[in-house]
Design an enzyme around this catalytic site. Structure first.
Site, mmCIF file in Angstrom:
data_model
loop_
_atom_site.group_PDB
_atom_site.id
_atom_site.type_symbol
_atom_site.label_atom_id
_atom_site.label_comp_id
_atom_site.label_asym_id
_atom_site.label_seq_id
_atom_site.Cartn_x
_atom_site.Cartn_y
_atom_site.Cartn_z
ATOM 1 N N GLY A 89 52.814 -21.687 20.505
ATOM 2 C CA GLY A 89 52.500 -20.622 21.454
ATOM 3 C C GLY A 89 53.737 -19.773 21.608
ATOM 4 N N SER A 122 55.320 -25.077 15.430
ATOM 5 C CA SER A 122 55.640 -23.681 15.750
ATOM 6 C C SER A 122 56.654 -23.610 16.910
ATOM 7 C CB SER A 122 54.338 -22.931 16.034
ATOM 8 O OG SER A 122 54.550 -21.552 16.089
ATOM 9 N N ALA A 123 56.274 -23.116 18.078
ATOM 10 C CA ALA A 123 57.209 -23.064 19.209
ATOM 11 C C ALA A 123 57.757 -24.460 19.525
ATOM 12 C CB ALA A 123 56.526 -22.471 20.440
ATOM 13 N N HIS A 159 56.902 -20.552 10.718
ATOM 14 C CA HIS A 159 56.083 -19.461 10.132
ATOM 15 C C HIS A 159 56.954 -18.573 9.248
ATOM 16 C CE1 HIS A 159 52.645 -20.205 12.883
ATOM 17 N NE2 HIS A 159 53.535 -20.325 13.846
ATOM 18 N N GLU A 194 54.625 -21.756 6.292
ATOM 19 C CA GLU A 194 53.403 -22.369 6.821
ATOM 20 C C GLU A 194 52.865 -23.406 5.828
ATOM 21 O OE1 GLU A 194 50.824 -19.068 7.784
ATOM 22 O OE2 GLU A 194 51.895 -18.716 9.671
#
Lengths: 234, 234
Positions: A89, A122-123, A159, A194
């Protein structure tokens, strides 16, 4: 330390976490108390809704995941946990919320000591580095510092995106952004494409998934790192 | 207030500032003391090198531009200036450097009073909004706050980029990022596409260039705004 540091929770054409079923099952096998940290709120969804999404997937993997916010005292909840998954997020919102609830230090210590096996995507991976200074996210809130969990001696760029050939867009490429980071900072930056993840164990770190990673070091040309055993202190 | 708030200093296939020759000449016509703020350091270049680049272009436009750092007291330099151009680069570094030198308040006041005509491009435009919370840049340094010059009652997103059709990349689109911003913030966000700029005068604000702008308002669907007179307090 045991950590699974994942570039993205979703690869193109595949449902949430689906491509990670095997490594996630193996990583959290036999864990009794798995907590989900929903603070990054992708798309602004609530902590409850985000937790339900992740817990449903984990249940399909045979794993029982509970939101950390479901506990009255979140610091106490960390003390009895043996696994944590932090979803993706917004990295600024995630880090600020961790600081707001005084969770950065206890979470970092519990992962470093080996008590908690930590998975981030991700985050959730961004915050495993020294700082969130190489996030791709918008600074939608202002955390008190960019210092992160510092589980790794480097920074992560999830990413990671190669320059788009023949693009007419004049905004900076990801590589240009990371180069600018290195004009103000010294630490290495691991660009994880990714589909890639780092698997950190006490005695070995491996790059997993089908892609090479791009390693950026200050004042040096970036290099490609092949999957397999890697040295983060290169 | 007089301001030229430019999405990008360069459009594809055209040299630095070339497409802006006419508006820049008209905007800074008859100004005696034009200052350049080089703090955003694109690609990490020095203040001197960046100033030389901008000054050369301005000279070709018949305008004399001096780096603000060439003055012993930068706040004093602002007092005698009647024009400022802030170049693009990294928005976090730009804002932090302005705060480090106590220039945010005097610069903002001098522009608001009409003493200084302000032109910014990219990062230099980002800081004309309420906050830098909608920058696209990496947080390579940590400014004490995201609050910016607040010349406008809105936020700016420069280099606004429409979603790329058929992209397989799973990172958020620009629109998704701005929507996440609106889960934590209320102000409107103007997405300025490359080739667009806002021209702010005391009695009128116009959107210039060939493109529509994309206006994002909390809890409302984004809308396209046509070039011509616009209302920032819509």
């Amino acid at each position: 330390m045991n950590a699974l540091i994942v570039s993205t929770s979703k690869i193109y054409g595949s449902p949430y976490l689906a491509y990670l079923e095997k490594p996630v099952k193996a990583f959290f096998k036999d864990k009794r108390q798995l907590l989900f940290i929903p603070f990054a709120r992708p798309g602004g969804i609530t902590w409850d809704a985000y937790t339900a999404l992740a817990a449903e997937k984990f249940a399909a993997f045979g794993l029982n995941l509970k939101g950390i916010h479901e506990f009255e005292d979140m610091s106490e909840a960390l003390k009895s946990a043996d696994g944590v998954f932090t979803g993706g997020g917004n990295t600024f919102l995630l880090l600020k919320t961790l600081y707001d609830h005084n969770l950065v230090t206890p979470l970092s210590a519990a992962v470093k000591s080996g008590q908690i096996a930590y998975m981030g995507s991700s985050a959730g991976s961004n915050i495993t580095g020294l700082t969130i200074g190489t996030t791709n996210d918008m600074p939608i809130v202002h955390p008190p510092t960019h210092d992160a969990l510092q589980l790794l001696p480097v920074n992560i760029n999830p990413h990671y995106l190669d320059p788009i050939p023949d693009s007419t867009h004049m905004g900076e490429t990801r590589e240009q952004r990371i180069n600018e980071f290195h004009h103000c900072n010294d630490q290495h930056v691991w660009g994880l494409r990714e589909g890639s993840w780092l698997h950190v164990r006490p005695d070995i770190v491996t790059l997993e998934g089908p892609h090479t990673a791009r390693l950026f070091r200050k004042n040096q040309a970036p290099i490609e790192i092949a999957p397999g055993e890697v040295n983060l202190t290169l």
